[in-house]
Design a protein around this motif. Structure first.
Motif, PDB file in Angstrom:
ATOM      1  N   TYR A 223      -9.069   8.042  -8.767  1.00 16.06           N
ATOM      2  CA  TYR A 223      -7.955   8.828  -8.235  1.00 16.06           C
ATOM      3  C   TYR A 223      -7.070   9.330  -9.376  1.00 16.06           C
ATOM      4  O   TYR A 223      -6.674  10.500  -9.411  1.00 16.06           O
ATOM      5  N   ALA A 224      -6.739   8.441 -10.317  1.00 13.99           N
ATOM      6  CA  ALA A 224      -5.853   8.809 -11.426  1.00 13.99           C
ATOM      7  C   ALA A 224      -6.421   9.975 -12.234  1.00 13.99           C
ATOM      8  O   ALA A 224      -5.678  10.810 -12.746  1.00 13.99           O
ATOM      9  N   GLU A 225      -7.734  10.040 -12.334  1.00 14.98           N
ATOM     10  CA  GLU A 225      -8.383  11.090 -13.121  1.00 14.98           C
ATOM     11  C   GLU A 225      -8.553  12.394 -12.352  1.00 14.98           C
ATOM     12  O   GLU A 225      -8.865  13.434 -12.953  1.00 14.98           O
ATOM     13  N   ASN A 226      -8.363  12.360 -11.030  1.00 13.16           N
ATOM     14  CA  ASN A 226      -8.643  13.542 -10.217  1.00 13.16           C
ATOM     15  C   ASN A 226      -7.527  13.882  -9.223  1.00 13.16           C
ATOM     16  O   ASN A 226      -7.740  14.689  -8.317  1.00 13.16           O
ATOM     17  N   ASN A 227      -6.354  13.300  -9.360  1.00 10.63           N
ATOM     18  CA  ASN A 227      -5.319  13.455  -8.332  1.00 10.63           C
ATOM     19  C   ASN A 227      -4.800  14.886  -8.224  1.00 10.63           C
ATOM     20  O   ASN A 227      -4.639  15.582  -9.213  1.00 10.63           O
ATOM     21  N   ASN A 228      -4.564  15.289  -6.984  1.00  8.78           N
ATOM     22  CA  ASN A 228      -3.956  16.586  -6.681  1.00  8.78           C
ATOM     23  C   ASN A 228      -3.454  16.537  -5.237  1.00  8.78           C
ATOM     24  O   ASN A 228      -3.787  15.604  -4.485  1.00  8.78           O
ATOM     25  N   VAL A 229      -2.663  17.505  -4.840  1.00 13.02           N
ATOM     26  CA  VAL A 229      -2.036  17.495  -3.518  1.00 13.02           C
ATOM     27  C   VAL A 229      -3.070  17.539  -2.393  1.00 13.02           C
ATOM     28  O   VAL A 229      -2.931  16.847  -1.381  1.00 13.02           O
ATOM     29  N   LEU A 230      -4.115  18.336  -2.564  1.00 11.54           N
ATOM     30  CA  LEU A 230      -5.129  18.440  -1.512  1.00 11.54           C
ATOM     31  C   LEU A 230      -5.834  17.101  -1.304  1.00 11.54           C
ATOM     32  O   LEU A 230      -6.114  16.700  -0.159  1.00 11.54           O
ATOM     33  N   LEU A 231      -6.120  16.406  -2.395  1.00 10.89           N
ATOM     34  CA  LEU A 231      -6.732  15.084  -2.285  1.00 10.89           C
ATOM     35  C   LEU A 231      -5.760  14.123  -1.615  1.00 10.89           C
ATOM     36  O   LEU A 231      -6.160  13.292  -0.784  1.00 10.89           O
ATOM     37  N   ASP A 232      -4.478  14.230  -1.944  1.00 13.69           N
ATOM     38  CA  ASP A 232      -3.463  13.376  -1.323  1.00 13.69           C
ATOM     39  C   ASP A 232      -3.435  13.563   0.193  1.00 13.69           C
ATOM     40  O   ASP A 232      -3.397  12.584   0.953  1.00 13.69           O
ATOM     41  N   ILE A 233      -3.444  14.803   0.632  1.00 14.00           N
ATOM     42  CA  ILE A 233      -3.405  15.087   2.070  1.00 14.00           C
ATOM     43  C   ILE A 233      -4.629  14.495   2.751  1.00 14.00           C
ATOM     44  O   ILE A 233      -4.541  13.918   3.840  1.00 14.00           O
ATOM     45  N   ARG A 234      -5.777  14.640   2.107  1.00 12.94           N
ATOM     46  CA  ARG A 234      -7.020  14.077   2.657  1.00 12.94           C
ATOM     47  C   ARG A 234      -6.921  12.559   2.795  1.00 12.94           C
ATOM     48  O   ARG A 234      -7.302  11.981   3.828  1.00 12.94           O
ATOM     49  N   LEU A 235      -6.401  11.897   1.779  1.00 14.04           N
ATOM     50  CA  LEU A 235      -6.331  10.436   1.802  1.00 14.04           C
ATOM     51  C   LEU A 235      -5.266   9.929   2.776  1.00 14.04           C
ATOM     52  O   LEU A 235      -5.417   8.856   3.363  1.00 14.04           O
ATOM     53  N   ILE A 236      -4.196  10.679   2.950  1.00 17.75           N
ATOM     54  CA  ILE A 236      -3.188  10.298   3.947  1.00 17.75           C
ATOM     55  C   ILE A 236      -3.814  10.340   5.341  1.00 17.75           C
ATOM     56  O   ILE A 236      -3.627   9.433   6.156  1.00 17.75           O
ATOM     57  N   TRP A 237      -4.572  11.394   5.606  1.00 14.02           N
ATOM     58  CA  TRP A 237      -5.254  11.499   6.907  1.00 14.02           C
ATOM     59  C   TRP A 237      -6.245  10.352   7.094  1.00 14.02           C
ATOM     60  O   TRP A 237      -6.300   9.726   8.159  1.00 14.02           O
TER      61      TRP A 237
ATOM     62  N   VAL B 133       0.598   8.875  -2.358  1.00 11.31           N
ATOM     63  CA  VAL B 133      -0.770   8.465  -2.681  1.00 11.31           C
ATOM     64  C   VAL B 133      -0.862   8.121  -4.156  1.00 11.31           C
ATOM     65  O   VAL B 133      -0.381   8.858  -5.016  1.00 11.31           O
ATOM     66  N   GLY B 134      -1.483   6.983  -4.429  1.00 11.34           N
ATOM     67  CA  GLY B 134      -1.657   6.531  -5.805  1.00 11.34           C
ATOM     68  C   GLY B 134      -2.127   5.086  -5.786  1.00 11.34           C
ATOM     69  O   GLY B 134      -2.084   4.435  -4.732  1.00 11.34           O
ATOM     70  N   PRO B 135      -2.584   4.556  -6.898  1.00 14.94           N
ATOM     71  CA  PRO B 135      -3.005   3.153  -6.951  1.00 14.94           C
ATOM     72  C   PRO B 135      -1.871   2.247  -6.482  1.00 14.94           C
ATOM     73  O   PRO B 135      -0.712   2.465  -6.830  1.00 14.94           O
ATOM     74  N   ARG B 136      -2.184   1.249  -5.674  1.00 10.06           N
ATOM     75  CA  ARG B 136      -1.149   0.360  -5.169  1.00 10.06           C
ATOM     76  C   ARG B 136      -0.418  -0.325  -6.322  1.00 10.06           C
ATOM     77  O   ARG B 136      -1.036  -0.749  -7.299  1.00 10.06           O
ATOM     78  N   PRO B 137       0.905  -0.420  -6.251  1.00 10.43           N
ATOM     79  CA  PRO B 137       1.680  -1.042  -7.336  1.00 10.43           C
ATOM     80  C   PRO B 137       1.341  -2.520  -7.483  1.00 10.43           C
ATOM     81  O   PRO B 137       1.206  -3.235  -6.487  1.00 10.43           O
ATOM     82  N   ASN B 138       1.181  -2.936  -8.700  1.00  3.55           N
ATOM     83  CA  ASN B 138       0.819  -4.322  -8.972  1.00  3.55           C
ATOM     84  C   ASN B 138       1.974  -5.050  -9.646  1.00  3.55           C
ATOM     85  O   ASN B 138       2.915  -4.429 -10.153  1.00  3.55           O
ATOM     86  N   THR B 139       1.913  -6.367  -9.644  1.00  2.00           N
ATOM     87  CA  THR B 139       2.954  -7.150 -10.299  1.00  2.00           C
ATOM     88  C   THR B 139       2.860  -6.975 -11.813  1.00  2.00           C
ATOM     89  O   THR B 139       1.798  -6.651 -12.356  1.00  2.00           O
ATOM     90  N   VAL B 140       3.976  -7.172 -12.478  1.00  2.00           N
ATOM     91  CA  VAL B 140       4.005  -7.058 -13.930  1.00  2.00           C
ATOM     92  C   VAL B 140       3.057  -8.079 -14.550  1.00  2.00           C
ATOM     93  O   VAL B 140       2.368  -7.792 -15.545  1.00  2.00           O
ATOM     94  N   LYS B 141       2.979  -9.253 -13.963  1.00  2.00           N
ATOM     95  CA  LYS B 141       2.084 -10.301 -14.462  1.00  2.00           C
ATOM     96  C   LYS B 141       0.636  -9.855 -14.382  1.00  2.00           C
ATOM     97  O   LYS B 141      -0.141 -10.047 -15.322  1.00  2.00           O
ATOM     98  N   ALA B 142       0.251  -9.242 -13.258  1.00  2.00           N
ATOM     99  CA  ALA B 142      -1.129  -8.793 -13.087  1.00  2.00           C
ATOM    100  C   ALA B 142      -1.453  -7.671 -14.065  1.00  2.00           C
ATOM    101  O   ALA B 142      -2.543  -7.622 -14.654  1.00  2.00           O
TER     102      ALA B 142
END
Length: 232
Positions: free
Chosen positions: A173-187, A106-115
């Protein structure tokens, strides 16, 4: 803890999904005899770059056309590619990137170097965490291809309609990320494939709990047409 979770979950995912991946990779290769994998250079956490591995859903060499955003009716998408994209199968190979440490589940989708070079100062917060396979924006804009499919300039449409809100969701997400939030977002990501309205409702609850701006929560409902906005 987050990295340990990523390692264990990605390793288990690769083992469990290996039969499915093998079949899909063979079917993609059989279309044209070209590599079934696409390796795209993406911006890494903190700067630099890495090769993101995806199961190829487009014709070989599609990335050389100069168009980065892909509408649902893009002629570069193969017949099998439409199926692969519909069920997000092309993202499964990125479990390898997670295992190697380039990405997180879980994390912001990877973007191109140009973007990334065109990021605002605020958007550069997206580089403070590992890019991920999914996040809130992946759920809210899971129909990204449909949003820009009729645009004369898909990249411009993406920048005006999707990027402003996608970046805001990623920053939260970057400011609040943690494992519990990750599990929630995966679900919620899995739920979005089966019942998107319920998944969107779940994202709104997460945003409310994190104290997100009301305008962002309103966009996350996806119950009205997107309006052009500026990047954060």
């Amino acid at each position: 803890m987050k990295r340990l979770f990523d390692i264990l979950a990605s390793a288990l995912g690769l083992i469990v999904l290996s039969p499915v991946l093998a079949v899909i990779l063979f079917l993609v290769w059989r279309q044209d005899g070209k590599s079934p994998l696409y390796k795209g250079v993406r911006a890494a956490k903190g700067g630099g770059s890495f090769e993101m591995i995806k199961i190829r859903s487009m014709v070989a060499g599609a990335d050389k056309t100069g168009v980065e955003s892909t509408g649902a009716n893009d002629m570069r998408i193969t017949p099998l590619g439409h199926f692969i994209r519909r069920w997000k199968i092309d993202e499964l190979s990125q479990l390898w990137n997670v295992l190697m440490g380039d990405m997180s589940l879980v994390g912001p989708r990877p973007n191109t170097v140009k973007a990334v070079a065109g990021y605002t100062q605020n958007e550069r917060k997206l580089l403070s965490v590992r890019p991920g396979i999914t996040d809130m924006a992946s759920i809210v804009f899971s129909d990204e291809g449909d949003i820009i499919k009729d645009a004369e300039d898909p990249d411009d449409a993406y920048d005006k309609l999707i990027r402003p809100w996608k970046s805001r969701l990623g920053i939260i997400y970057a400011e609040n990320n943690n494992v519990l939030l990750d599990i929630r977002l995966i679900w919620l990501t899995v739920l979005a494939i089966l019942d998107k309205p319920k998944a969107l409702s779940g994202v709104q609850k997460v945003l409310n709990r994190l104290g997100a701006d009301p305008a962002l929560i309103s966009v996350a409902r996806r119950d009205r047409p997107l309006q052009p906005a500026s990047a954060p």
